[in-house]
Scaffold this active site. Structure first.
Site, PDB file in Angstrom:
ATOM      1  N   GLU A  31       0.811  -1.214   0.000  1.00 58.62           N
ATOM      2  CA  GLU A  31       0.000   0.000   0.000  1.00 58.62           C
ATOM      3  C   GLU A  31       0.852   1.274   0.000  1.00 58.62           C
ATOM      4  OE1 GLU A  31      -3.670  -0.528   2.621  1.00 58.62           O
ATOM      5  OE2 GLU A  31      -2.407  -2.159   3.332  1.00 58.62           O
ATOM      6  N   SER A 167      -6.767  -2.267   2.116  1.00 56.00           N
ATOM      7  CA  SER A 167      -6.999  -1.758   0.761  1.00 56.00           C
ATOM      8  C   SER A 167      -7.640  -2.779  -0.171  1.00 56.00           C
ATOM      9  CB  SER A 167      -5.696  -1.237   0.135  1.00 56.00           C
ATOM     10  OG  SER A 167      -5.303  -0.036   0.751  1.00 56.00           O
ATOM     11  N   TYR A 237      -9.417   2.980  -5.321  1.00 60.14           N
ATOM     12  CA  TYR A 237      -8.467   4.032  -5.686  1.00 60.14           C
ATOM     13  C   TYR A 237      -8.474   4.420  -7.162  1.00 60.14           C
ATOM     14  CZ  TYR A 237      -6.843   2.848  -1.042  1.00 60.14           C
ATOM     15  OH  TYR A 237      -6.788   2.605   0.308  1.00 60.14           O
ATOM     16  N   ARG A 276     -11.442   3.855  11.578  1.00 58.41           N
ATOM     17  CA  ARG A 276     -12.523   3.679  10.614  1.00 58.41           C
ATOM     18  C   ARG A 276     -13.052   2.266  10.759  1.00 58.41           C
ATOM     19  NH1 ARG A 276     -10.240   3.101   5.665  1.00 58.41           N
ATOM     20  NH2 ARG A 276     -10.899   0.917   5.647  1.00 58.41           N
ATOM     21  N   ASP A 278     -15.435  -0.615   9.303  1.00 63.41           N
ATOM     22  CA  ASP A 278     -16.107  -1.073   8.080  1.00 63.41           C
ATOM     23  C   ASP A 278     -17.179  -2.083   8.461  1.00 63.41           C
ATOM     24  OD1 ASP A 278     -14.302   0.501   6.695  1.00 63.41           O
ATOM     25  OD2 ASP A 278     -12.932  -1.166   6.297  1.00 63.41           O
ATOM     26  N   GLU A 291     -14.193  -5.130   9.838  1.00 69.95           N
ATOM     27  CA  GLU A 291     -12.840  -4.872  10.324  1.00 69.95           C
ATOM     28  C   GLU A 291     -12.745  -3.426  10.787  1.00 69.95           C
ATOM     29  OE1 GLU A 291     -10.011  -4.255   6.659  1.00 69.95           O
ATOM     30  OE2 GLU A 291     -11.409  -5.902   6.217  1.00 69.95           O
ATOM     31  N   ASN A 293      -9.921  -0.181  11.047  1.00 71.52           N
ATOM     32  CA  ASN A 293      -8.653   0.341  10.538  1.00 71.52           C
ATOM     33  C   ASN A 293      -8.152   1.449  11.449  1.00 71.52           C
ATOM     34  OD1 ASN A 293      -6.755   1.926   8.880  1.00 71.52           O
ATOM     35  ND2 ASN A 293      -7.441   0.630   7.198  1.00 71.52           N
ATOM     36  N   GLY A 297      -7.158   5.674   5.343  1.00 71.26           N
ATOM     37  CA  GLY A 297      -6.672   6.424   4.196  1.00 71.26           C
ATOM     38  C   GLY A 297      -7.116   7.876   4.244  1.00 71.26           C
TER      39      GLY A 297
END
Length: 329
Positions: A31, A167, A237, A276, A278, A291, A293, A297
């Site tokens: 990443e 990612s 992305y 964050r 998810d 999950e 994070n 990002g």
């Protein structure tokens, strides 16, 4: 529950503009490119609010630089193992350098998805049933027998993804048993352990959690609608591959439930400053945590900045606030 622009603490003044801030980005993970984009955006945001910030890679020159000229605070914009497995945070602790985000122990826990899911399950937080399978056991016990048993136990469809990673790299949805071996091989290219979990159909949402001084707060949920149905690396992305709705198109009671579950996950894992979460919201409105994070990002297509904007906050002001609080620890 939410954060409004009026609640955002100011970050201007000599006590903050005099801070020397180091933004760490790059690294050697898969990443790296995303991390560099995140780092540059954070750098620009901090400079926009008057902070003295510089961008540095996490390489052999980092530790001597920290010792020779320790910053007042560090922002970790590294994704993948370097930024999220707790090791870098442990080094910063050894150097006595404060940083934005959770400590090394909590980072290690959140980074390992099977361990994090076990903690969430123990806290009564819904997360899809799963099995974690190291590559060595997969080979020793016989791939066919193991995969047959996984399908018998968890059913179909399944989600296969690296136990440690982000990612969307190495992740795949498996809708029939014949596709499972290839998904496992693809996953093992990124990690020695595969996490296989029951696929829960529903709405993909991400809830960013920030603490600007009054305890963790949930920002508006971001709904994720990938064009090909899977939120993989390309969908995350590449412009045009995904549509985002902020706030997510949820009924108010469901939106409240999603926010509360995200806050509960953040707290259960012992996180700090920002994260964050998810989730999948199923057809009944039940949120399931996939999950968490600890180094979200920060690129132009990343979910946390979208949530910050939807909350009416200034991105630079928010990051600056987190930096100032870290420097004061």
């Amino acid at each position: 529950m939410g954060v409004t622009a009026a609640e955002e603490p100011a970050v201007s003044g000599p006590e903050t503009t005099d801070l020397h801030v180091l933004v760490l980005a790059g690294g050697l993970s898969y990443e790296r490119d995303v991390s560099l984009r995140s780092g540059r955006r954070v750098l620009d945001a901090l400079r926009a609010v008057g902070m003295q910030a510089e961008l540095r890679d996490a390489d052999v020159a980092l530790l001597p630089a920290l010792i020779a000229d320790p910053p007042d605070a560090v922002v970790i914009a590294l994704h993948g193992a370097t930024g999220e497995d707790g090791s870098l945070r442990g080094v910063l602790d050894l150097c006595g350098v404060p940083y934005v985000g959770c400590d090394a122990r909590a980072s290690r826990l959140a980074w390992d998805k099977p361990s994090a899911k076990a903690v969430l399950r123990e806290a009564g937080i819904a997360t899809p049933d799963w099995v974690a399978l190291p590559h060595d056991r997969f080979s020793e016990l016989g791939a066919v027998a193991v995969l047959d048993r996984i399908v018998d136990r968890l059913g179909l469809p399944l989600m296969v993804k690296p136990a440690q990673g982000g990612s969307g790299l190495g992740a795949a949805v498996v809708r029939d048993a014949a596709s499972l071996p290839a998904a496992m091989v693809g996953c093992f290219a990124y990690d020695s352990t595969a996490l296989v979990e029951r696929y829960v159909p529903g709405m993909d949402v991400a809830v960013s959690v920030v603490d600007l001084g009054d305890g963790p707060q949930a920002l508006p949920a971001v709904e994720i609608v990938p064009r090909n149905g899977v939120y993989d690396y390309a969908a995350r992305y590449t412009a045009g591959r995904t549509t985002w709705h902020t706030p997510a198109r949820l009924e108010p009671p469901v939106a409240e439930s999603v926010a509360q579950v995200a806050l509960a996950a953040h707290t259960a894992l012992g996180l700090r400053d920002l994260s964050r979460v998810d989730l999948i919201v199923d057809s009944t409105g039940q949120p399931h945590v996939l999950e968490v994070n600890v180094s979200p990002g920060m690129t132009e297509t990343s979910l946390l900045p979208l949530a910050v904007q939807a909350a009416g906050l200034d991105f630079g002001g928010m990051i600056g606030n987190l930096v100032a609080r870290a420097a004061a620890r």
